[in-house]
Design a protein around this motif. Sequence first.
Motif, mmCIF file in Angstrom:
data_model
loop_
_atom_site.group_PDB
_atom_site.id
_atom_site.type_symbol
_atom_site.label_atom_id
_atom_site.label_comp_id
_atom_site.label_asym_id
_atom_site.label_seq_id
_atom_site.Cartn_x
_atom_site.Cartn_y
_atom_site.Cartn_z
ATOM 1 N N UNK A 138 -33.987 -22.330 2.549
ATOM 2 C CA UNK A 138 -32.943 -21.308 2.522
ATOM 3 C C UNK A 138 -32.903 -20.650 3.895
ATOM 4 N N UNK A 139 -31.713 -20.547 4.454
ATOM 5 C CA UNK A 139 -31.566 -20.009 5.795
ATOM 6 C C UNK A 139 -30.314 -19.148 5.872
ATOM 7 N N UNK A 140 -30.399 -18.038 6.568
ATOM 8 C CA UNK A 140 -29.256 -17.175 6.830
ATOM 9 C C UNK A 140 -29.450 -16.581 8.221
ATOM 10 N N UNK A 141 -28.343 -16.407 8.950
ATOM 11 C CA UNK A 141 -28.505 -15.880 10.293
ATOM 12 C C UNK A 141 -27.175 -15.592 10.950
ATOM 13 N N UNK A 142 -27.254 -15.119 12.170
ATOM 14 C CA UNK A 142 -26.081 -14.805 12.980
ATOM 15 C C UNK A 142 -26.164 -15.581 14.288
ATOM 16 N N UNK A 143 -24.998 -16.066 14.724
ATOM 17 C CA UNK A 143 -24.897 -16.758 16.003
ATOM 18 C C UNK A 143 -23.725 -16.161 16.764
ATOM 19 N N UNK A 144 -23.975 -15.744 17.983
ATOM 20 C CA UNK A 144 -22.958 -15.023 18.746
ATOM 21 C C UNK A 144 -22.931 -15.553 20.178
ATOM 22 N N UNK A 328 -23.535 -18.381 27.196
ATOM 23 C CA UNK A 328 -24.726 -17.608 26.849
ATOM 24 C C UNK A 328 -24.636 -17.243 25.380
ATOM 25 N N UNK A 329 -25.588 -17.725 24.573
ATOM 26 C CA UNK A 329 -25.537 -17.531 23.120
ATOM 27 C C UNK A 329 -26.786 -16.810 22.647
ATOM 28 N N UNK A 330 -26.638 -16.105 21.547
ATOM 29 C CA UNK A 330 -27.727 -15.378 20.896
ATOM 30 C C UNK A 330 -27.666 -15.693 19.414
ATOM 31 N N UNK A 331 -28.829 -16.073 18.845
ATOM 32 C CA UNK A 331 -28.874 -16.387 17.424
ATOM 33 C C UNK A 331 -30.132 -15.804 16.806
ATOM 34 N N UNK A 332 -29.999 -15.373 15.565
ATOM 35 C CA UNK A 332 -31.100 -14.827 14.781
ATOM 36 C C UNK A 332 -31.047 -15.496 13.418
ATOM 37 N N UNK A 333 -32.145 -16.218 13.060
ATOM 38 C CA UNK A 333 -32.097 -17.047 11.858
ATOM 39 C C UNK A 333 -33.396 -16.947 11.069
ATOM 40 N N UNK A 334 -33.447 -16.145 10.016
ATOM 41 C CA UNK A 334 -34.564 -16.194 9.074
ATOM 42 C C UNK A 334 -34.495 -17.486 8.252
ATOM 43 N N UNK A 335 -35.682 -18.082 7.951
ATOM 44 C CA UNK A 335 -35.737 -19.336 7.212
ATOM 45 C C UNK A 335 -36.854 -19.249 6.183
ATOM 46 N N UNK A 336 -36.545 -19.714 4.991
ATOM 47 C CA UNK A 336 -37.531 -19.799 3.917
ATOM 48 C C UNK A 336 -37.606 -21.245 3.447
ATOM 49 N N UNK A 337 -38.855 -21.748 3.268
ATOM 50 C CA UNK A 337 -39.013 -23.135 2.852
ATOM 51 C C UNK A 337 -40.287 -23.274 2.027
#
Length: 476
Positions: A138-144, A328-337
């Motif tokens: 399960x993964x959710x995050x932001x990419x900008x 230039x990109x910024x991403x934050x991604x929590x992941x559960x496995x």
Amino acid sequence: MRAVLPWVAAAWVCRIATALAEPVPSLTLDDAIRIARSHHPTIEAQRGAAEAAHGRQEQALARLLPFVQGNVAYAPTTPNLAATPAEVRTLLASAGRDTVIDAAGVPTVVTCRTPGIGNCVPVGAPPNSWSLESYWTAQVGLSWTVWDWGHSIYGYRGARDLAAAADVGVRSSERDVVLQVSLAFFAAVTADEQVAVAEDAVRTYAAHTAQTRGLHDAGLRTGIDVATAESAQASAEITLARTRAAQESARAQLEVALGVDHWQGWSLTAAPATFEMQPLDQQRAGASVDVLVDAAAAQRTEIEQLRLTERGLSANVAATQGSYLPQLTLSLSPLWAGPDLSSLTPNLTLMIGLGYSSGGMSPFLVHGQTREAAGNLVGARAQERATWDAIREETIVARAGLVSACDSLRFARTLVEASTRQKGLAEGRYQTGVGNVIELYDALLTDVNARFQLVQARLDLASARARIEHALGESP
């Protein structure tokens, strides 16, 4: 069967009486314009294009904002490890190897978890298993995209200006449709008036034919008079048939201009001043061409639309050029496995990256896209000049048409007054036996033609007014 016929006849009589009792719907020019704005396919198509342009504007705005990423996956898999050569090498380097004496007293090379420590036993590979074991992610995050050298910013500006141009295009389409409806409405009203003139002419010729026959029977006129009267009446009836055909054609053209599927039995009602000369007509006819052209340049929506389009395409050129440089990109991604949905192992990834998109960057592709955008801009600028020339020409032609229509209406009224007097004098001379049949029917024909010319002059004036209002950008 005979008993049924009276009932059928009564039913038809009731239907005819009901139809006659129903009021005929009236259609004014304002009603016609309102219907066309609601139903005409040209306006609907332009509104659809404007809606699509606003959709592209929202898409461009989305590129300036963070994207949400997320997924939940259930992927049952077998627990067999297929290590790559690099992974095997790493495992051996961390575990180590040693030579030991087995139970049979034979030296054996083994892999040890802690090399150099006693009790080192062989670590054999586990047997392969083909049973599926649960595995959840399960993964959710932001990419900008923080910065892309103006690609997104200029892209949004271009989409915004093109959407505004599309909105102005709706107004331009409405103005064009208003002109079409106005001209078709005036033509249909004129066709009705021409039918009325032709019907009155047939009645007049029929009365003179009957009168001539009576005088002939009394011995006061010759056969040539009767033949002339009959041929004139037949000619008037031919004209009536043609005007009725023109009436149907004019109604069909109005139907198309309205954008409706069928004629709804309207009774056309025009304002009294529509076909009469107005003070503003004389003012526009007397104005100089330069004054009218300047007014058209300030009010025509086509000029505004093209300028917005040009500005939007110019921004697209700048946006395309920004694709040469990395983003230039910024991403934050929590992941559960893990193997159990109720007890997943969490991880968090924060990444700041500078690079191109997953598809990479081709200089030839970006250069070609830039050339395409620049070509579209050149075409828009050329179209703006061509449109301006067309507006200038339309304004000059419309003013000339208005001047001609005003003069024609004045002369047509003079012609009708003179032909009416000529007709009265000729009828009086013929009845007293002083005039001849040629003189009479020349006067009758002149009178009918003069009335037709007056109707046509009134149409020309109303049409010329509509055209110059459209040329100046003053259409409702």
